[in-house]
Write a protein that holds these residues in place. Sequence first.
Motif, PDB file in Angstrom:
ATOM      1  N   LEU A 121       9.962   7.453  -9.641  1.00  0.00           N
ATOM      2  CA  LEU A 121      11.144   7.080  -8.871  1.00  0.00           C
ATOM      3  C   LEU A 121      11.501   8.124  -7.822  1.00  0.00           C
ATOM      4  CD1 LEU A 121      13.537   5.430 -11.496  1.00  0.00           C
ATOM      5  CD2 LEU A 121      12.464   4.336  -9.506  1.00  0.00           C
ATOM      6  N   THR A 122      11.226   9.375  -8.124  1.00  0.00           N
ATOM      7  CA  THR A 122      11.486  10.432  -7.138  1.00  0.00           C
ATOM      8  C   THR A 122      10.590  10.249  -5.921  1.00  0.00           C
ATOM      9  OG1 THR A 122      12.116  11.964  -8.892  1.00  0.00           O
ATOM     10  CG2 THR A 122      11.535  12.919  -6.758  1.00  0.00           C
ATOM     11  N   ALA A 123       9.322   9.942  -6.165  1.00  0.00           N
ATOM     12  CA  ALA A 123       8.385   9.714  -5.063  1.00  0.00           C
ATOM     13  C   ALA A 123       8.775   8.480  -4.264  1.00  0.00           C
ATOM     14  CB  ALA A 123       6.964   9.573  -5.611  1.00  0.00           C
ATOM     15  N   LEU A 124       9.210   7.429  -4.943  1.00  0.00           N
ATOM     16  CA  LEU A 124       9.594   6.205  -4.254  1.00  0.00           C
ATOM     17  C   LEU A 124      10.882   6.399  -3.454  1.00  0.00           C
ATOM     18  CD1 LEU A 124       8.748   3.687  -7.101  1.00  0.00           C
ATOM     19  CD2 LEU A 124       7.571   3.874  -4.897  1.00  0.00           C
ATOM     20  N   ARG A 125      11.807   7.182  -3.991  1.00  0.00           N
ATOM     21  CA  ARG A 125      13.022   7.494  -3.240  1.00  0.00           C
ATOM     22  C   ARG A 125      12.667   8.253  -1.954  1.00  0.00           C
ATOM     23  NH1 ARG A 125      18.731   9.480  -4.301  1.00  0.00           N
ATOM     24  NH2 ARG A 125      18.450   9.110  -6.542  1.00  0.00           N
ATOM     25  N   ASP A 185       0.820  -1.212   0.000  1.00  0.00           N
ATOM     26  CA  ASP A 185       0.000   0.000   0.000  1.00  0.00           C
ATOM     27  C   ASP A 185       0.857   1.265   0.000  1.00  0.00           C
ATOM     28  OD1 ASP A 185      -2.261  -1.553   0.016  1.00  0.00           O
ATOM     29  OD2 ASP A 185      -2.663  -1.295   2.156  1.00  0.00           O
ATOM     30  N   LEU A 186       1.935   1.266   0.780  1.00  0.00           N
ATOM     31  CA  LEU A 186       2.788   2.452   0.860  1.00  0.00           C
ATOM     32  C   LEU A 186       3.445   2.764  -0.484  1.00  0.00           C
ATOM     33  CD1 LEU A 186       4.542   2.017   4.319  1.00  0.00           C
ATOM     34  CD2 LEU A 186       3.029   3.883   3.644  1.00  0.00           C
ATOM     35  N   LEU A 187       3.968   1.741  -1.147  1.00  0.00           N
ATOM     36  CA  LEU A 187       4.625   1.972  -2.435  1.00  0.00           C
ATOM     37  C   LEU A 187       3.626   2.442  -3.482  1.00  0.00           C
ATOM     38  CD1 LEU A 187       7.052  -1.090  -2.565  1.00  0.00           C
ATOM     39  CD2 LEU A 187       7.666   1.302  -2.235  1.00  0.00           C
ATOM     40  N   ALA A 188       2.474   1.782  -3.536  1.00  0.00           N
ATOM     41  CA  ALA A 188       1.460   2.189  -4.518  1.00  0.00           C
ATOM     42  C   ALA A 188       0.965   3.602  -4.237  1.00  0.00           C
ATOM     43  CB  ALA A 188       0.296   1.199  -4.494  1.00  0.00           C
ATOM     44  N   ALA A 189       0.768   3.933  -2.962  1.00  0.00           N
ATOM     45  CA  ALA A 189       0.283   5.272  -2.611  1.00  0.00           C
ATOM     46  C   ALA A 189       1.313   6.345  -2.933  1.00  0.00           C
ATOM     47  CB  ALA A 189      -0.066   5.316  -1.121  1.00  0.00           C
ATOM     48  N   ALA A 190       2.591   6.026  -2.780  1.00  0.00           N
ATOM     49  CA  ALA A 190       3.635   7.002  -3.110  1.00  0.00           C
ATOM     50  C   ALA A 190       3.593   7.357  -4.586  1.00  0.00           C
ATOM     51  CB  ALA A 190       5.012   6.449  -2.735  1.00  0.00           C
ATOM     52  N   VAL A 191       3.341   6.364  -5.420  1.00  0.00           N
ATOM     53  CA  VAL A 191       3.277   6.601  -6.863  1.00  0.00           C
ATOM     54  C   VAL A 191       2.002   7.339  -7.237  1.00  0.00           C
ATOM     55  CG1 VAL A 191       3.056   5.457  -9.111  1.00  0.00           C
ATOM     56  CG2 VAL A 191       4.751   4.639  -7.453  1.00  0.00           C
ATOM     57  N   ARG A 192       0.891   6.885  -6.710  1.00  0.00           N
ATOM     58  CA  ARG A 192      -0.394   7.476  -7.093  1.00  0.00           C
ATOM     59  C   ARG A 192      -0.618   8.850  -6.472  1.00  0.00           C
ATOM     60  NH1 ARG A 192      -2.582   1.722  -6.704  1.00  0.00           N
ATOM     61  NH2 ARG A 192      -2.952   1.156  -8.885  1.00  0.00           N
ATOM     62  N   GLY A 193       0.019   9.126  -5.342  1.00  0.00           N
ATOM     63  CA  GLY A 193      -0.225  10.379  -4.655  1.00  0.00           C
ATOM     64  C   GLY A 193       0.789  11.466  -4.931  1.00  0.00           C
ATOM     65  N   ARG A 194       1.724  11.222  -5.826  1.00  0.00           N
ATOM     66  CA  ARG A 194       2.770  12.214  -6.110  1.00  0.00           C
ATOM     67  C   ARG A 194       2.212  13.346  -6.981  1.00  0.00           C
ATOM     68  NH1 ARG A 194       2.411   9.480 -10.491  1.00  0.00           N
ATOM     69  NH2 ARG A 194       3.504  10.111 -12.387  1.00  0.00           N
ATOM     70  N   ALA A 195       2.937  14.420  -7.093  1.00  0.00           N
ATOM     71  CA  ALA A 195       2.554  15.509  -7.992  1.00  0.00           C
ATOM     72  C   ALA A 195       2.586  15.020  -9.441  1.00  0.00           C
ATOM     73  CB  ALA A 195       3.503  16.686  -7.813  1.00  0.00           C
ATOM     74  N   PRO A 196       1.705  15.549 -10.305  1.00  0.00           N
ATOM     75  CA  PRO A 196       1.631  15.049 -11.686  1.00  0.00           C
ATOM     76  C   PRO A 196       2.944  15.135 -12.457  1.00  0.00           C
ATOM     77  CG  PRO A 196      -0.276  16.402 -11.177  1.00  0.00           C
ATOM     78  CD  PRO A 196       0.658  16.547 -10.016  1.00  0.00           C
ATOM     79  N   ALA A 203       1.148  -2.270 -10.799  1.00  0.00           N
ATOM     80  CA  ALA A 203      -0.188  -1.768 -11.139  1.00  0.00           C
ATOM     81  C   ALA A 203      -0.249  -0.253 -10.979  1.00  0.00           C
ATOM     82  CB  ALA A 203      -1.227  -2.440 -10.246  1.00  0.00           C
ATOM     83  N   ALA A 204       0.359   0.264  -9.918  1.00  0.00           N
ATOM     84  CA  ALA A 204       0.363   1.713  -9.708  1.00  0.00           C
ATOM     85  C   ALA A 204       1.174   2.414 -10.787  1.00  0.00           C
ATOM     86  CB  ALA A 204       0.924   2.037  -8.326  1.00  0.00           C
ATOM     87  N   LEU A 205       2.300   1.840 -11.149  1.00  0.00           N
ATOM     88  CA  LEU A 205       3.145   2.431 -12.187  1.00  0.00           C
ATOM     89  C   LEU A 205       2.447   2.407 -13.549  1.00  0.00           C
ATOM     90  CD1 LEU A 205       6.578   0.920 -11.114  1.00  0.00           C
ATOM     91  CD2 LEU A 205       5.993   3.358 -11.113  1.00  0.00           C
ATOM     92  N   ALA A 206       1.695   1.338 -13.805  1.00  0.00           N
ATOM     93  CA  ALA A 206       0.969   1.252 -15.077  1.00  0.00           C
ATOM     94  C   ALA A 206      -0.014   2.408 -15.212  1.00  0.00           C
ATOM     95  CB  ALA A 206       0.237  -0.079 -15.176  1.00  0.00           C
ATOM     96  N   ASP A 207      -0.600   2.818 -14.088  1.00  0.00           N
ATOM     97  CA  ASP A 207      -1.550   3.931 -14.115  1.00  0.00           C
ATOM     98  C   ASP A 207      -0.880   5.259 -14.462  1.00  0.00           C
ATOM     99  OD1 ASP A 207      -3.564   2.189 -13.429  1.00  0.00           O
ATOM    100  OD2 ASP A 207      -3.530   2.705 -11.291  1.00  0.00           O
ATOM    101  N   THR A 208       0.442   5.336 -14.278  1.00  0.00           N
ATOM    102  CA  THR A 208       1.147   6.583 -14.588  1.00  0.00           C
ATOM    103  C   THR A 208       1.526   6.683 -16.053  1.00  0.00           C
ATOM    104  OG1 THR A 208       3.434   5.777 -14.266  1.00  0.00           O
ATOM    105  CG2 THR A 208       2.190   6.432 -12.289  1.00  0.00           C
ATOM    106  N   GLY A 209       1.370   5.599 -16.792  1.00  0.00           N
ATOM    107  CA  GLY A 209       1.806   5.596 -18.182  1.00  0.00           C
ATOM    108  C   GLY A 209       3.270   5.276 -18.343  1.00  0.00           C
TER     109      GLY A 209
END
Length: 222
Positions: free
Chosen positions: A101-105, A85-96, A155-161
């Motif tokens: 990778l910046t959010a995950l770092r 959940d934390l990793l997926a939320a970091a990706v989905r909740g970052r600025a557009p 799955a979260a990364l796929a949503d980012t394109g």
Amino acid sequence: MSDELSTDAAGDLGGENPLPLRERKKRATRRRISDIATELFGERGFDAVTVAEVARAADVSAMTVFNYFPRKEDLFLDRIPEAADLLAAAVRGRAPDEPPLTALRRLALRLADERHPLSAVGEDYAPFWRIVIGSPALRARAREGVEEVETALAAALADTGAPDPDLLAALVVAAYRTVFVGTGRRFLAGDPVDRVAEDHRARLETAFTALERTGLGRRSTG
């Protein structure tokens, strides 16, 4: 392996969106069962303790234990869903405009700085590793957990394109796991916690810098 100030407890501590009382009670029960199980596993070893014994010590039924933890291994490795959940939320909740990778770092470094249980940095990690190493069932569950976290992140990364979310997720999880395991080995060797924590953070920085140089994850749409 539970911790009193876990993410699960966030709703208990107040804030903008406190959890309903029923959910707080459920999470408190889950933490209590896991804490008691962890104590028993530490005293006698994972394989020597039964779910029935955990249930008796927690003053609940075995069915209640299984309602919260589908498998015995999940009593100890109880943070696998939280990690996903934390990793997926970091990706989905970052600025557009922020690369994933910046959010995950940022998440990885924050967990390290907080000495969060998922960072592998803390006073209690040598016993944790000894219990895992001593149980084939826990080692197998840990491997499955890594796959579950990787799937959620992909799955979260796929949503980012992202152009190759599966590959990027695999690389991120492999890098984090390598740092995590290396830190565990140092704790087992008896190295001082502060020195290990400093090295752990530096290795995370190195890992994410290497990942960013691959060019993966730079393009995103969301």
